[in-house]
Design a protein around this motif. Structure first.
Motif, PDB file in Angstrom:
ATOM      1  N   LEU A 104      -0.280  14.227  15.016  1.00 61.51           N
ATOM      2  CA  LEU A 104      -0.462  15.659  15.228  1.00 61.51           C
ATOM      3  C   LEU A 104      -0.157  16.063  16.661  1.00 61.51           C
ATOM      4  CD1 LEU A 104      -1.235  18.304  13.895  1.00 61.51           C
ATOM      5  CD2 LEU A 104      -3.640  17.776  14.333  1.00 61.51           C
ATOM      6  N   ASP A 105      -0.448  15.201  17.602  1.00 59.83           N
ATOM      7  CA  ASP A 105      -0.158  15.517  19.007  1.00 59.83           C
ATOM      8  C   ASP A 105       1.338  15.736  19.227  1.00 59.83           C
ATOM      9  OD1 ASP A 105      -2.800  15.418  19.807  1.00 59.83           O
ATOM     10  OD2 ASP A 105      -2.720  13.308  20.399  1.00 59.83           O
ATOM     11  N   GLU A 106       2.141  14.914  18.564  1.00 58.54           N
ATOM     12  CA  GLU A 106       3.597  15.037  18.687  1.00 58.54           C
ATOM     13  C   GLU A 106       4.072  16.356  18.068  1.00 58.54           C
ATOM     14  OE1 GLU A 106       7.160  12.501  16.826  1.00 58.54           O
ATOM     15  OE2 GLU A 106       5.871  11.310  18.160  1.00 58.54           O
ATOM     16  N   LEU A 107       3.481  16.732  16.941  1.00 61.12           N
ATOM     17  CA  LEU A 107       3.835  17.999  16.280  1.00 61.12           C
ATOM     18  C   LEU A 107       3.445  19.186  17.162  1.00 61.12           C
ATOM     19  CD1 LEU A 107       4.842  19.411  13.641  1.00 61.12           C
ATOM     20  CD2 LEU A 107       2.440  19.458  12.936  1.00 61.12           C
ATOM     21  N   LYS A 108       2.273  19.113  17.737  1.00 62.68           N
ATOM     22  CA  LYS A 108       1.805  20.196  18.609  1.00 62.68           C
ATOM     23  C   LYS A 108       2.714  20.355  19.826  1.00 62.68           C
ATOM     24  CE  LYS A 108      -3.159  20.023  17.521  1.00 62.68           C
ATOM     25  NZ  LYS A 108      -4.521  19.701  18.043  1.00 62.68           N
ATOM     26  N   ALA A 109       3.108  19.240  20.406  1.00 60.42           N
ATOM     27  CA  ALA A 109       3.961  19.280  21.593  1.00 60.42           C
ATOM     28  C   ALA A 109       5.296  19.954  21.279  1.00 60.42           C
ATOM     29  CB  ALA A 109       4.183  17.866  22.126  1.00 60.42           C
ATOM     30  N   HIS A 110       5.864  19.648  20.116  1.00 62.23           N
ATOM     31  CA  HIS A 110       7.131  20.261  19.711  1.00 62.23           C
ATOM     32  C   HIS A 110       6.957  21.767  19.530  1.00 62.23           C
ATOM     33  CE1 HIS A 110      10.900  20.081  16.872  1.00 62.23           C
ATOM     34  NE2 HIS A 110      11.020  20.954  17.845  1.00 62.23           N
ATOM     35  N   TYR A 111       5.883  22.163  18.888  1.00 62.41           N
ATOM     36  CA  TYR A 111       5.613  23.589  18.660  1.00 62.41           C
ATOM     37  C   TYR A 111       5.443  24.330  19.991  1.00 62.41           C
ATOM     38  CZ  TYR A 111       3.475  27.772  16.550  1.00 62.41           C
ATOM     39  OH  TYR A 111       3.189  29.061  16.154  1.00 62.41           O
ATOM     40  N   GLN A 112       4.766  23.696  20.921  1.00 58.46           N
ATOM     41  CA  GLN A 112       4.488  24.339  22.212  1.00 58.46           C
ATOM     42  C   GLN A 112       5.744  24.517  23.071  1.00 58.46           C
ATOM     43  OE1 GLN A 112       1.236  21.596  23.224  1.00 58.46           O
ATOM     44  NE2 GLN A 112      -0.124  23.357  23.439  1.00 58.46           N
ATOM     45  N   ARG A 113       6.671  23.597  22.938  1.00 55.85           N
ATOM     46  CA  ARG A 113       7.888  23.740  23.748  1.00 55.85           C
ATOM     47  C   ARG A 113       8.958  24.581  23.050  1.00 55.85           C
ATOM     48  NH1 ARG A 113       8.307  18.127  22.289  1.00 55.85           N
ATOM     49  NH2 ARG A 113      10.058  17.758  20.858  1.00 55.85           N
ATOM     50  N   GLY A 114       8.729  24.916  21.762  1.00 52.54           N
ATOM     51  CA  GLY A 114       9.667  25.747  21.024  1.00 52.54           C
ATOM     52  C   GLY A 114      10.607  24.936  20.154  1.00 52.54           C
ATOM     53  N   GLY A 115      11.191  25.613  19.157  1.00 56.41           N
ATOM     54  CA  GLY A 115      12.135  24.934  18.278  1.00 56.41           C
ATOM     55  C   GLY A 115      11.539  24.501  16.951  1.00 56.41           C
ATOM     56  N   LEU A 116      10.325  24.957  16.667  1.00 57.28           N
ATOM     57  CA  LEU A 116       9.670  24.592  15.418  1.00 57.28           C
ATOM     58  C   LEU A 116       9.053  25.831  14.788  1.00 57.28           C
ATOM     59  CD1 LEU A 116       8.799  22.361  13.464  1.00 57.28           C
ATOM     60  CD2 LEU A 116       6.797  21.962  14.911  1.00 57.28           C
ATOM     61  N   GLY A 117       9.451  26.136  13.557  1.00 58.79           N
ATOM     62  CA  GLY A 117       9.002  27.359  12.897  1.00 58.79           C
ATOM     63  C   GLY A 117       7.654  27.218  12.201  1.00 58.79           C
ATOM     64  N   ASP A 118       6.976  28.351  12.051  1.00 63.17           N
ATOM     65  CA  ASP A 118       5.660  28.367  11.411  1.00 63.17           C
ATOM     66  C   ASP A 118       5.740  27.971   9.936  1.00 63.17           C
ATOM     67  OD1 ASP A 118       4.173  29.219  13.658  1.00 63.17           O
ATOM     68  OD2 ASP A 118       4.830  31.284  13.335  1.00 63.17           O
ATOM     69  N   VAL A 119       6.804  28.340   9.246  1.00 63.13           N
ATOM     70  CA  VAL A 119       6.920  28.067   7.813  1.00 63.13           C
ATOM     71  C   VAL A 119       6.868  26.562   7.543  1.00 63.13           C
ATOM     72  CG1 VAL A 119       8.419  28.212   5.802  1.00 63.13           C
ATOM     73  CG2 VAL A 119       8.133  30.203   7.282  1.00 63.13           C
ATOM     74  N   LYS A 120       7.565  25.790   8.353  1.00 61.02           N
ATOM     75  CA  LYS A 120       7.581  24.336   8.165  1.00 61.02           C
ATOM     76  C   LYS A 120       6.180  23.747   8.317  1.00 61.02           C
ATOM     77  CE  LYS A 120      12.327  23.003   9.380  1.00 61.02           C
ATOM     78  NZ  LYS A 120      13.137  22.143  10.279  1.00 61.02           N
ATOM     79  N   ILE A 121       5.451  24.245   9.306  1.00 62.84           N
ATOM     80  CA  ILE A 121       4.103  23.721   9.553  1.00 62.84           C
ATOM     81  C   ILE A 121       3.168  24.118   8.417  1.00 62.84           C
ATOM     82  CG2 ILE A 121       2.183  23.655  11.195  1.00 62.84           C
ATOM     83  CD1 ILE A 121       4.224  24.460  13.359  1.00 62.84           C
ATOM     84  N   LYS A 122       3.333  25.332   7.921  1.00 62.26           N
ATOM     85  CA  LYS A 122       2.500  25.783   6.804  1.00 62.26           C
ATOM     86  C   LYS A 122       2.774  24.958   5.552  1.00 62.26           C
ATOM     87  CE  LYS A 122       1.811  30.599   8.256  1.00 62.26           C
ATOM     88  NZ  LYS A 122       2.081  32.019   7.929  1.00 62.26           N
ATOM     89  N   LYS A 123       4.038  24.629   5.316  1.00 64.98           N
ATOM     90  CA  LYS A 123       4.375  23.803   4.154  1.00 64.98           C
ATOM     91  C   LYS A 123       3.739  22.419   4.272  1.00 64.98           C
ATOM     92  CE  LYS A 123       8.741  26.006   2.792  1.00 64.98           C
ATOM     93  NZ  LYS A 123      10.215  25.829   2.663  1.00 64.98           N
ATOM     94  N   PHE A 124       3.708  21.896   5.487  1.00 57.83           N
ATOM     95  CA  PHE A 124       3.067  20.602   5.727  1.00 57.83           C
ATOM     96  C   PHE A 124       1.558  20.702   5.482  1.00 57.83           C
ATOM     97  CE2 PHE A 124       1.149  17.753   9.096  1.00 57.83           C
ATOM     98  CZ  PHE A 124       1.313  16.570   8.373  1.00 57.83           C
TER      99      PHE A 124
END
Length: 353
Positions: A269-289
């Motif tokens: 989860l830390d790796e996912l959070k870091a990607h989201y914080q720096r940009g380039g990751l959409g909310d839809v993908k995270i919601k699907k997960f």
């Protein structure tokens, strides 16, 4: 001393995942440890009537729903006693005696009572039954000599008031009541789950809940509608974790193998959070997960509920037998209390002594 658990819920609606992560899942784990001598799950219909007196049918209809939620979450009637509060007469009498040990000003200072009075718009006219809620709760806990009370953190002031009543009673009348301890979830992310809309509390009245009984499609729809970061307008935008409901839910529900199963692109989860914080990751993908993670958690709960929904007469008998057992236990405590207070007048001709 026996190790005894007393806990419960008000039957004002179906239970949601806020109840589940806040205390219900932990209660199931405690039940299955075998470390406790007695475990009681109370469906608190009398307390529900303190702010639903004009709609008793709502409370009545939800008793069976809460029982089904308990059984579907994993409460085992062979290990735990499920009972209905109003079917245990001794609780009401204990409440009356405890009222004399608490001042009005002390109840008024109770943070939980103050918050709920405001939430329910009772400021101008508070029902006496609702106002005395902490005293009634103390009766529930002490009637079973509970040593542990698994509740959400918002109930800590209630348990503290119960402890004060126990101390006062034992000080005045002699050692009679058992001092309870609060049991909070060890998963701090689970202590308070926000609503789907990002509001501080998941609430049936606000309609921002995922219910334990929701089907797979409904859960998916609710997850996809969840509040995230209002400043995260484009996928390329840096996102914020704080106050982002989707990440709060992931903190609460993520398991060690969740990424390996559903999103192997990330290690944790830390790796996912870091990607989201720096940009380039959409909310839809995270919601699907998140949806996949939640569906895994809720699937066995749905299956157990379907099993018990086909056996409602058995659920009825579980409640009936549990209430009779609870009534007998509470009556024993009431007899002890009356003996300590020397108001057991007709026991062994005590009034003549």
């Amino acid at each position: 001393m026996k190790k005894i658990i007393l806990t419960g819920d008000r039957p004002t609606g179906r239970l949601h995942i806020g109840h589940y992560v806040g205390s219900l899942s932990e209660r199931v784990q405690l039940q299955n440890t075998g470390a406790f001598d007695e475990i009681y799950f109370m469906i608190a219909d009398a307390q529900a009537l303190t702010d639903n007196a004009d709609n008793p049918e709502k409370v009545r209809q939800n008793i069976m729903q809460v029982a089904l939620d308990y059984l579907s979450a994993g409460i085992d009637p062979t290990k735990s006693t499920i009972f209905i509060q109003s079917q245990v007469p001794a609780l009401a009498e204990l409440t009356v005696y405890y009222m004399n040990l608490v001042t009005v000003s002390r109840v008024q200072r109770n943070p939980t009572v103050k918050a709920e009075i405001q939430q329910k718009n009772f400021e101008a006219s508070v029902p006496v039954g609702f106002f005395c809620y902490p005293i009634s709760q103390a009766a529930d806990i002490t009637a079973f000599h509970a040593t542990s009370v698994p509740v959400g953190e918002d109930q800590e002031p209630m348990l503290e008031q119960c402890r004060e009543i126990v101390h006062k009673f034992n000080e005045v009348y002699g050692e009679t009541l058992t001092m309870p301890e609060i049991y909070l979830s060890k998963n701090t992310a689970r202590l308070r789950l926000p609503g789907l809309d990002g509001k501080a509390k998941m609430s049936k009245s606000l309609g921002n809940c995922i219910y334990l009984s929701d089907d797979e499609k409904t859960v998916q729809q609710k997850v996809m509608s969840m509040y995230t970061d209002p400043t995260h307008l484009k996928v390329s935008d840096p996102g914020h974790i704080e106050g982002n409901t989707v990440f709060t839910y992931l903190d609460a529900f993520i398991k060690p193998d969740s990424f390996e199963k559903y999103w192997p692109e990330y290690k944790n989860l830390d790796e996912l959070k870091a990607h989201y914080q720096r940009g380039g990751l959409g909310d839809v993908k995270i919601k699907k997960f998140l949806n996949k993670v939640l569906q895994e958690e809720l699937r066995p709960i749905r299956e157990r509920r379907a099993y018990w929904e086909e056996r409602l007469p058995e659920v009825y008998e579980i409640l009936k037998e549990g209430s009779a057992k609870a009534a007998a236990k509470a009556q024993q405590t009431l007899d002890e209390v009356k003996a300590s207070m020397r108001i057991d007048y007709f026991t062994n001709d005590n009034l003549l002594k």
